[in-house]
Scaffold this motif. Sequence first.
Motif, mmCIF file in Angstrom:
data_model
loop_
_atom_site.group_PDB
_atom_site.id
_atom_site.type_symbol
_atom_site.label_atom_id
_atom_site.label_comp_id
_atom_site.label_asym_id
_atom_site.label_seq_id
_atom_site.Cartn_x
_atom_site.Cartn_y
_atom_site.Cartn_z
ATOM 1 N N GLN A 50 -9.394 8.202 -17.246
ATOM 2 C CA GLN A 50 -8.685 7.250 -18.114
ATOM 3 C C GLN A 50 -8.010 6.185 -17.268
ATOM 4 O O GLN A 50 -7.543 6.458 -16.155
ATOM 5 C CB GLN A 50 -7.650 7.979 -18.973
ATOM 6 C CG GLN A 50 -8.259 8.920 -20.006
ATOM 7 C CD GLN A 50 -7.205 9.590 -20.863
ATOM 8 O OE1 GLN A 50 -6.260 10.207 -20.349
ATOM 9 N NE2 GLN A 50 -7.341 9.485 -22.174
ATOM 10 N N TYR A 51 -7.953 4.969 -17.817
ATOM 11 C CA TYR A 51 -7.297 3.862 -17.133
ATOM 12 C C TYR A 51 -5.849 3.720 -17.612
ATOM 13 O O TYR A 51 -5.538 3.943 -18.789
ATOM 14 C CB TYR A 51 -8.013 2.548 -17.426
ATOM 15 C CG TYR A 51 -9.397 2.421 -16.827
ATOM 16 C CD1 TYR A 51 -9.868 3.329 -15.876
ATOM 17 C CD2 TYR A 51 -10.241 1.385 -17.214
ATOM 18 C CE1 TYR A 51 -11.131 3.195 -15.329
ATOM 19 C CE2 TYR A 51 -11.510 1.251 -16.672
ATOM 20 C CZ TYR A 51 -11.954 2.154 -15.737
ATOM 21 O OH TYR A 51 -13.209 2.029 -15.205
ATOM 22 N N GLY A 52 -4.991 3.304 -16.694
ATOM 23 C CA GLY A 52 -3.598 3.051 -17.020
ATOM 24 C C GLY A 52 -3.048 1.937 -16.135
ATOM 25 O O GLY A 52 -3.785 1.314 -15.362
ATOM 26 N N ILE A 53 -1.749 1.699 -16.238
ATOM 27 C CA ILE A 53 -1.079 0.648 -15.463
ATOM 28 C C ILE A 53 -0.033 1.313 -14.569
ATOM 29 O O ILE A 53 0.740 2.160 -15.033
ATOM 30 C CB ILE A 53 -0.381 -0.370 -16.381
ATOM 31 C CG1 ILE A 53 -1.312 -0.794 -17.509
ATOM 32 C CG2 ILE A 53 0.094 -1.586 -15.587
ATOM 33 C CD1 ILE A 53 -0.595 -1.502 -18.655
ATOM 34 N N ALA A 54 0.015 0.930 -13.303
ATOM 35 C CA ALA A 54 0.959 1.521 -12.353
ATOM 36 C C ALA A 54 2.106 0.558 -12.060
ATOM 37 O O ALA A 54 1.891 -0.645 -11.857
ATOM 38 C CB ALA A 54 0.254 1.882 -11.056
ATOM 39 N N PHE A 55 3.329 1.112 -12.026
ATOM 40 C CA PHE A 55 4.540 0.356 -11.697
ATOM 41 C C PHE A 55 5.282 1.091 -10.586
ATOM 42 O O PHE A 55 5.062 2.286 -10.360
ATOM 43 C CB PHE A 55 5.459 0.228 -12.919
ATOM 44 C CG PHE A 55 4.830 -0.469 -14.096
ATOM 45 C CD1 PHE A 55 5.057 -1.822 -14.330
ATOM 46 C CD2 PHE A 55 4.000 0.229 -14.971
ATOM 47 C CE1 PHE A 55 4.468 -2.460 -15.416
ATOM 48 C CE2 PHE A 55 3.412 -0.402 -16.053
ATOM 49 C CZ PHE A 55 3.644 -1.749 -16.275
ATOM 50 N N ARG A 56 6.181 0.393 -9.908
ATOM 51 C CA ARG A 56 6.933 1.023 -8.828
ATOM 52 C C ARG A 56 7.873 2.114 -9.353
ATOM 53 O O ARG A 56 8.246 2.116 -10.527
ATOM 54 C CB ARG A 56 7.754 -0.032 -8.057
ATOM 55 C CG ARG A 56 6.946 -0.834 -7.063
ATOM 56 C CD ARG A 56 7.828 -1.785 -6.266
ATOM 57 N NE ARG A 56 8.395 -2.835 -7.104
ATOM 58 C CZ ARG A 56 7.739 -3.952 -7.444
ATOM 59 N NH1 ARG A 56 6.510 -4.153 -7.008
ATOM 60 N NH2 ARG A 56 8.319 -4.858 -8.207
ATOM 61 N N LYS A 57 8.258 3.002 -8.451
ATOM 62 C CA LYS A 57 9.192 4.075 -8.780
ATOM 63 C C LYS A 57 10.494 3.487 -9.332
ATOM 64 O O LYS A 57 11.029 2.514 -8.788
ATOM 65 C CB LYS A 57 9.488 4.894 -7.522
ATOM 66 C CG LYS A 57 10.427 6.070 -7.756
ATOM 67 C CD LYS A 57 10.639 6.850 -6.467
ATOM 68 C CE LYS A 57 11.575 8.041 -6.696
ATOM 69 N NZ LYS A 57 11.758 8.839 -5.448
ATOM 70 N N SER A 185 -2.015 12.205 -8.246
ATOM 71 C CA SER A 185 -1.337 11.864 -6.994
ATOM 72 C C SER A 185 -0.397 10.683 -7.155
ATOM 73 O O SER A 185 0.590 10.555 -6.415
ATOM 74 C CB SER A 185 -2.368 11.554 -5.903
ATOM 75 O OG SER A 185 -3.206 10.475 -6.293
ATOM 76 N N MET A 186 -0.660 9.818 -8.114
ATOM 77 C CA MET A 186 0.192 8.646 -8.328
ATOM 78 C C MET A 186 1.577 9.049 -8.833
ATOM 79 O O MET A 186 2.601 8.565 -8.336
ATOM 80 C CB MET A 186 -0.468 7.676 -9.304
ATOM 81 C CG MET A 186 -1.756 7.069 -8.798
ATOM 82 S SD MET A 186 -2.556 6.028 -10.050
ATOM 83 C CE MET A 186 -3.998 5.469 -9.137
ATOM 84 N N THR A 187 1.607 9.923 -9.828
ATOM 85 C CA THR A 187 2.907 10.377 -10.343
ATOM 86 C C THR A 187 3.601 11.268 -9.310
ATOM 87 O O THR A 187 4.829 11.262 -9.215
ATOM 88 C CB THR A 187 2.722 11.147 -11.657
ATOM 89 O OG1 THR A 187 1.731 12.165 -11.487
ATOM 90 C CG2 THR A 187 2.270 10.210 -12.765
ATOM 91 N N GLU A 188 2.820 12.018 -8.535
ATOM 92 C CA GLU A 188 3.400 12.853 -7.484
ATOM 93 C C GLU A 188 4.105 11.995 -6.439
ATOM 94 O O GLU A 188 5.098 12.420 -5.845
ATOM 95 C CB GLU A 188 2.302 13.697 -6.823
ATOM 96 C CG GLU A 188 1.741 14.775 -7.728
ATOM 97 C CD GLU A 188 0.494 15.429 -7.158
ATOM 98 O OE1 GLU A 188 0.112 15.069 -6.016
ATOM 99 O OE2 GLU A 188 -0.107 16.269 -7.847
ATOM 100 N N GLN A 189 3.596 10.769 -6.227
ATOM 101 C CA GLN A 189 4.211 9.847 -5.269
ATOM 102 C C GLN A 189 5.362 9.055 -5.890
ATOM 103 O O GLN A 189 6.005 8.266 -5.201
ATOM 104 C CB GLN A 189 3.156 8.879 -4.737
ATOM 105 C CG GLN A 189 2.077 9.532 -3.900
ATOM 106 C CD GLN A 189 0.989 8.546 -3.498
ATOM 107 O OE1 GLN A 189 1.248 7.534 -2.845
ATOM 108 N NE2 GLN A 189 -0.241 8.826 -3.894
#
Length: 287
Positions: A50-57, A185-189
Amino acid sequence: MKKIKRAIAIILAVMMLIACAACGAEKEPGKTEPQKNELKIIDEDLGKEQYGIAFRKGEDDVCAAIVAAVKNLVANGTYAEIAAKYPDIVDNLTYLQDGFTAEAADLSAYEARKFVMGIDPEYNPFSYMGDNGEYTGFDVEICKAACELLGWEFDVFGVNWDQKLIQLNASECDCVWSGMTILPSMTEQGFVISEPYYDSEQVLVVNAANGINSSADLAGKTVAVQLGTSGESLLADDGDLASLSATFGSVVTCDSFLKCFTELEGGAVDAVFVDYPVAAKYVNEKK
C-alpha cells in the motif's frame, strides 16, 4: 562468359527472394513474432503493498492537515476529477472504493505556511516531469489541490529515492509523497505515515520475445530493480522474496525505474521488478 555468370547470379538472387516470401506466406494470418523490445507483464502474485505519505517525526499535525484536505477533495469531487486523468490507477485508489465516504472538514485552524512535496521525479503516473517542464502526476496534482484548500504555498522537490527519508529528515522537503510503499521500518524509525491511499503489487516486466513466462523462467538470469524501493527490499537477503531472488543469476540496482527499463530494452537485463501501476503505464505507452 562474364555476362552469363552475372545473369545466373541475378536469377539465383531472385529465386531466393521468392523462396523467402513463400516462407513468410506460410504463417497463419494475424500471427506475428514478438519484436525484440515488445514488453509484457508477467501475471504472477509477487507481493501486495500500500502507498502512503511520510512526514518527519513529531509532525502529526502536518500529516493530519494534509489528510483532512485530501478528504475534502474527495468530498467535493475534485479527487475523482483528478483521478479520471489517470485511468490506469483509478480502480486501486482507496478513497474511491465502494463504501468509502468522506465528509468535508474545517481547515481554518491550520496556519498558512510553505509546503514542499518530496517526489520521485520519474515515477509516472504518480509524479513526473510534464511536457511543459513542470512536475505533474496524480500525487502531485492531489497535493497541490490540498495545499490550495489549506492556503499553503506549494512547491515540489525531486528527491534521490534511495535517500528520500534522509532528505526528509534534513528538511529538504516536508513529506515524501510519490507512490511510496508503507514499510514497518518507517514507523519504527519514528516517521509519521498517513493512512494508505493506494493498493499496489509487485510485478516482473520482460521482453515478450525472450520466452519468459514466469518468475521460474528467470533462474540464472539478471533482474533489475530500483534502489530504495519496496521491490529492492523484497528481493534482499532477508526479504520476503529472498528465496526467489536466490535463483536469479544476479540482481542489478538502478537509481530510477526508467534506467531499469532502458537496461531491459537494451538486453543488459532479462527482467525488471517494479510496482504494477508504473509497469502498466510504461508497457502501455510502448505499444
